[in-house]
Design an enzyme around this catalytic site. Structure first.
Site, PDB file in Angstrom:
ATOM      1  N   CYS A  24     -49.673  31.312  36.212  1.00  0.00           N
ATOM      2  CA  CYS A  24     -48.339  31.669  36.719  1.00  0.00           C
ATOM      3  C   CYS A  24     -47.388  30.466  36.676  1.00  0.00           C
ATOM      4  CB  CYS A  24     -48.507  32.186  38.149  1.00  0.00           C
ATOM      5  SG  CYS A  24     -47.020  32.230  39.141  1.00  0.00           S
ATOM      6  N   CYS A  27     -45.596  29.577  39.959  1.00  0.00           N
ATOM      7  CA  CYS A  27     -46.547  28.953  40.896  1.00  0.00           C
ATOM      8  C   CYS A  27     -46.585  27.441  40.673  1.00  0.00           C
ATOM      9  CB  CYS A  27     -47.949  29.528  40.711  1.00  0.00           C
ATOM     10  SG  CYS A  27     -48.057  31.292  41.063  1.00  0.00           S
TER      11      CYS A  27
END
Length: 99
Positions: A24, A27
């Site tokens: 991600c 993230c």
């Protein structure tokens, strides 16, 4: 992890759980923000990262549908929840309401 997770969120000190995944991109943006937040707030808050790919049952239990998702717990109760990346100042302002 499940047993220790329950113990972690029972803390009297607010615990910010960051549900993330290695794949991600947002993230990865959030990680240094969380580090700066921790440096600023010190022991007033705990920050724990949970990899949803390795801890799917915990992510499912809290209905984490997208990453990053942050949930703030205190004494086992979820007090605040946010999906997506927040700027450091906004995250600090939010967390200070619960410290």
């Amino acid at each position: 992890m499940k047993g220790s997770f329950n113990k972690i969120i029972q803390s009297e000190i607010p615990v910010l759980i960051d549900f993330y995944a290695d794949w991600c991109a947002p993230c990865k943006v959030l990680t240094p923000i969380l580090k700066e937040v921790k440096e600023e707030l010190g022991d007033a808050v705990k920050i724990v990262k949970i990899d949803i790919d390795k801890n799917g049952s915990i992510a499912g239990r809290f209905q984490v549908r997208g990453v990053p998702t942050m949930i703030l717990f205190k004494e086992g109760t979820a007090l605040w929840r946010q999906a997506g990346v927040l700027p450091k100042d906004q995250l600090l302002t939010t967390l200070r309401q619960y410290i």
